[in-house]
Scaffold this motif. Structure first.
Motif, PDB file in Angstrom:
ATOM      1  N   LEU A 105      19.070  36.591  13.197  1.00  0.00           N
ATOM      2  CA  LEU A 105      19.334  35.857  14.436  1.00  0.00           C
ATOM      3  C   LEU A 105      18.577  34.535  14.478  1.00  0.00           C
ATOM      4  O   LEU A 105      19.150  33.472  14.765  1.00  0.00           O
ATOM      5  N   ASP A 106      17.288  34.570  14.216  1.00  0.00           N
ATOM      6  CA  ASP A 106      16.490  33.340  14.268  1.00  0.00           C
ATOM      7  C   ASP A 106      16.836  32.414  13.108  1.00  0.00           C
ATOM      8  O   ASP A 106      16.888  31.186  13.267  1.00  0.00           O
ATOM      9  N   ALA A 107      17.069  32.984  11.929  1.00  0.00           N
ATOM     10  CA  ALA A 107      17.436  32.175  10.768  1.00  0.00           C
ATOM     11  C   ALA A 107      18.738  31.422  11.021  1.00  0.00           C
ATOM     12  O   ALA A 107      18.863  30.232  10.698  1.00  0.00           O
ATOM     13  N   ASP A 108      19.723  32.095  11.605  1.00  0.00           N
ATOM     14  CA  ASP A 108      21.003  31.446  11.899  1.00  0.00           C
ATOM     15  C   ASP A 108      20.821  30.322  12.914  1.00  0.00           C
ATOM     16  O   ASP A 108      21.446  29.254  12.799  1.00  0.00           O
ATOM     17  N   ALA A 115      18.661  22.383   8.837  1.00  0.00           N
ATOM     18  CA  ALA A 115      17.530  22.684   7.958  1.00  0.00           C
ATOM     19  C   ALA A 115      17.953  23.689   6.896  1.00  0.00           C
ATOM     20  O   ALA A 115      18.887  24.469   7.086  1.00  0.00           O
ATOM     21  N   ARG A 116      17.236  23.673   5.772  1.00  0.00           N
ATOM     22  CA  ARG A 116      17.469  24.660   4.723  1.00  0.00           C
ATOM     23  C   ARG A 116      16.605  25.879   5.038  1.00  0.00           C
ATOM     24  O   ARG A 116      15.372  25.770   5.112  1.00  0.00           O
ATOM     25  N   VAL A 117      17.227  27.029   5.218  1.00  0.00           N
ATOM     26  CA  VAL A 117      16.529  28.219   5.694  1.00  0.00           C
ATOM     27  C   VAL A 117      16.567  29.316   4.633  1.00  0.00           C
ATOM     28  O   VAL A 117      17.619  29.607   4.058  1.00  0.00           O
ATOM     29  N   SER A 118      15.428  29.913   4.380  1.00  0.00           N
ATOM     30  CA  SER A 118      15.308  31.051   3.483  1.00  0.00           C
ATOM     31  C   SER A 118      14.776  32.233   4.296  1.00  0.00           C
ATOM     32  O   SER A 118      13.661  32.185   4.812  1.00  0.00           O
ATOM     33  N   LEU A 119      15.583  33.267   4.436  1.00  0.00           N
ATOM     34  CA  LEU A 119      15.259  34.401   5.307  1.00  0.00           C
ATOM     35  C   LEU A 119      14.508  35.483   4.552  1.00  0.00           C
ATOM     36  O   LEU A 119      14.860  35.848   3.428  1.00  0.00           O
ATOM     37  N   LEU A 120      13.454  35.999   5.196  1.00  0.00           N
ATOM     38  CA  LEU A 120      12.720  37.156   4.700  1.00  0.00           C
ATOM     39  C   LEU A 120      12.749  38.241   5.770  1.00  0.00           C
ATOM     40  O   LEU A 120      12.081  38.128   6.794  1.00  0.00           O
ATOM     41  N   ASN A 121      13.537  39.283   5.553  1.00  0.00           N
ATOM     42  CA  ASN A 121      13.492  40.461   6.410  1.00  0.00           C
ATOM     43  C   ASN A 121      12.540  41.453   5.767  1.00  0.00           C
ATOM     44  O   ASN A 121      12.841  42.021   4.710  1.00  0.00           O
ATOM     45  N   THR A 122      11.381  41.663   6.378  1.00  0.00           N
ATOM     46  CA  THR A 122      10.361  42.492   5.735  1.00  0.00           C
ATOM     47  C   THR A 122      10.749  43.965   5.679  1.00  0.00           C
ATOM     48  O   THR A 122      10.139  44.734   4.928  1.00  0.00           O
ATOM     49  N   HIS A 131       3.862  41.002   8.928  1.00  0.00           N
ATOM     50  CA  HIS A 131       3.378  39.659   8.616  1.00  0.00           C
ATOM     51  C   HIS A 131       4.048  39.213   7.321  1.00  0.00           C
ATOM     52  O   HIS A 131       4.640  40.020   6.599  1.00  0.00           O
ATOM     53  N   LEU A 132       3.945  37.926   7.021  1.00  0.00           N
ATOM     54  CA  LEU A 132       4.323  37.431   5.704  1.00  0.00           C
ATOM     55  C   LEU A 132       3.065  37.266   4.865  1.00  0.00           C
ATOM     56  O   LEU A 132       2.031  36.855   5.376  1.00  0.00           O
ATOM     57  N   ASP A 133       3.180  37.566   3.584  1.00  0.00           N
ATOM     58  CA  ASP A 133       2.070  37.303   2.671  1.00  0.00           C
ATOM     59  C   ASP A 133       2.546  36.337   1.594  1.00  0.00           C
ATOM     60  O   ASP A 133       3.704  35.921   1.558  1.00  0.00           O
ATOM     61  N   ALA A 134       1.641  35.977   0.696  1.00  0.00           N
ATOM     62  CA  ALA A 134       1.951  34.962  -0.303  1.00  0.00           C
ATOM     63  C   ALA A 134       3.063  35.380  -1.268  1.00  0.00           C
ATOM     64  O   ALA A 134       3.948  34.570  -1.573  1.00  0.00           O
ATOM     65  N   PRO A 135       3.101  36.629  -1.767  1.00  0.00           N
ATOM     66  CA  PRO A 135       4.205  37.007  -2.651  1.00  0.00           C
ATOM     67  C   PRO A 135       5.567  36.949  -1.950  1.00  0.00           C
ATOM     68  O   PRO A 135       6.566  36.576  -2.575  1.00  0.00           O
ATOM     69  N   MET A 136       5.627  37.328  -0.689  1.00  0.00           N
ATOM     70  CA  MET A 136       6.894  37.214   0.045  1.00  0.00           C
ATOM     71  C   MET A 136       7.342  35.756   0.119  1.00  0.00           C
ATOM     72  O   MET A 136       8.507  35.435  -0.117  1.00  0.00           O
ATOM     73  N   VAL A 137       6.412  34.883   0.460  1.00  0.00           N
ATOM     74  CA  VAL A 137       6.738  33.462   0.562  1.00  0.00           C
ATOM     75  C   VAL A 137       7.153  32.913  -0.794  1.00  0.00           C
ATOM     76  O   VAL A 137       8.077  32.093  -0.890  1.00  0.00           O
ATOM     77  N   ARG A 138       6.515  33.382  -1.863  1.00  0.00           N
ATOM     78  CA  ARG A 138       6.907  32.935  -3.200  1.00  0.00           C
ATOM     79  C   ARG A 138       8.343  33.341  -3.498  1.00  0.00           C
ATOM     80  O   ARG A 138       9.103  32.577  -4.108  1.00  0.00           O
ATOM     81  N   ASP A 139       8.713  34.522  -3.090  1.00  0.00           N
ATOM     82  CA  ASP A 139      10.092  34.980  -3.262  1.00  0.00           C
ATOM     83  C   ASP A 139      11.062  34.056  -2.524  1.00  0.00           C
ATOM     84  O   ASP A 139      12.117  33.689  -3.046  1.00  0.00           O
ATOM     85  N   ALA A 140      10.687  33.648  -1.316  1.00  0.00           N
ATOM     86  CA  ALA A 140      11.560  32.791  -0.505  1.00  0.00           C
ATOM     87  C   ALA A 140      11.632  31.370  -1.055  1.00  0.00           C
ATOM     88  O   ALA A 140      12.655  30.688  -0.893  1.00  0.00           O
ATOM     89  N   LEU A 141      10.562  30.896  -1.690  1.00  0.00           N
ATOM     90  CA  LEU A 141      10.544  29.529  -2.211  1.00  0.00           C
ATOM     91  C   LEU A 141      11.625  29.307  -3.258  1.00  0.00           C
ATOM     92  O   LEU A 141      12.134  28.186  -3.401  1.00  0.00           O
TER      93      LEU A 141
END
Length: 261
Positions: A105-108, A115-122, A131-141
């Motif tokens: 919902l928020d990503a859409d 904007a270019r959006v990369s979604l992380l559903n934990t 929370h988000l951690d560094a490996p999750m963010v690396r996956d999204a990058l």
């Protein structure tokens, strides 16, 4: 698994992250037979996270991108504020890593700004983390064109505790506080407020309708993070957002939208 706050984040936010009263940040584990084992596991988790955060930071730097970690409690208005922020910026030069436990919902909503959006559903592949951690963010990058961006927002999962404990490679931390949350929040959740480079005081349009003493809030904030920059605004009406955009321009090289010819 429970968390403890570390003092040696992968990047220096320029703040003292120590706990009040000089208490050991590992806490008292004398009542647990496996206390030392648990501490070792937690230390390993944070060390691995910090190592990955350093890699994320290096990738941002190599691409000339400033990364801003946006944190708050659920419902404080992060997404509404980011949508209004992106409307004021050249959104084609901005990326968003959107963290939510479930839904797009928020990503859409943010993708609709351009904007270019990369979604992380934990909840999917990340254990439903709060929370988000560094490996999750690396996956999204890997799903963002960093070379074509100037700025990346990391919209963290709504939570006033865990997001502040995990570096993700960001250059700046922004904390969005809504006046509907109560004046005592800095005292109850000091780590979050202490880790912020700027505190955005949101939903000020509701002040005439609420029994809120902002003076008390600022008193509590000064006790845990004296001198931190604060900006009062309303994501709903847009009041104060110009000051926030100015802060981003000064500290995060935010790309302004070009005025029509």
């Amino acid at each position: 698994m429970g968390r403890f706050h570390r003092h040696d984040d992968a990047q220096d936010h320029g703040h003292d992250h120590g706990h009040e009263g000089g208490h050991d940040h590992l806490g008292d584990h004398s009542g647990y037979g496996t206390g030392s084992d648990r501490i070792a596991v937690l230390e390993r988790i944070f060390d691995e996270n910090d190592h990955c955060a350093a890699h994320n930071r290096a990738d941002f730097d190599a691409a000339g991108v400033r990364a801003v970690n946006v944190m708050s409690s659920p419902g404080a208005g992060k997404t509404a504020l980011l949508a209004r922020t992106l409307d004021a910026l050249d959104a084609s030069r901005v990326g968003v890593i959107e963290g939510d436990i479930e839904t797009a919902l928020d990503a859409d909503r943010l993708a609709a700004t351009g904007a270019r959006v990369s979604l992380l559903n934990t909840a999917h592949g990340f254990g439903g983390e709060c929370h988000l951690d560094a490996p999750m963010v690396r996956d999204a990058l890997g799903r963002l064109p960093l070379d074509g961006l100037d700025l990346v927002f990391v919209e963290n999962v709504g939570n006033l505790v865990c997001p502040a404990e995990f570096a993700v490679g960001e250059h700046l931390r922004v904390m969005v506080y809504a006046i509907t949350e109560g004046e005592e929040k800095p005292a109850k959740y000091p780590v979050m407020f202490r880790s912020a480079d700027v505190v955005l005081v949101n939903k000020t349009d509701l002040l005439p309708h609420l029994d809120v003493d902002l003076g008390r809030f600022y008193d509590y904030l000064a006790r845990v993070h004296p001198g931190v920059t604060t900006i009062e605004l309303s994501a709903r009406t847009g009041e104060g957002v110009e000051a926030w955009i100015g802060w981003l321009r000064e500290h995060a090289n935010a790309p302004l939208r070009e005025a029509p010819a």
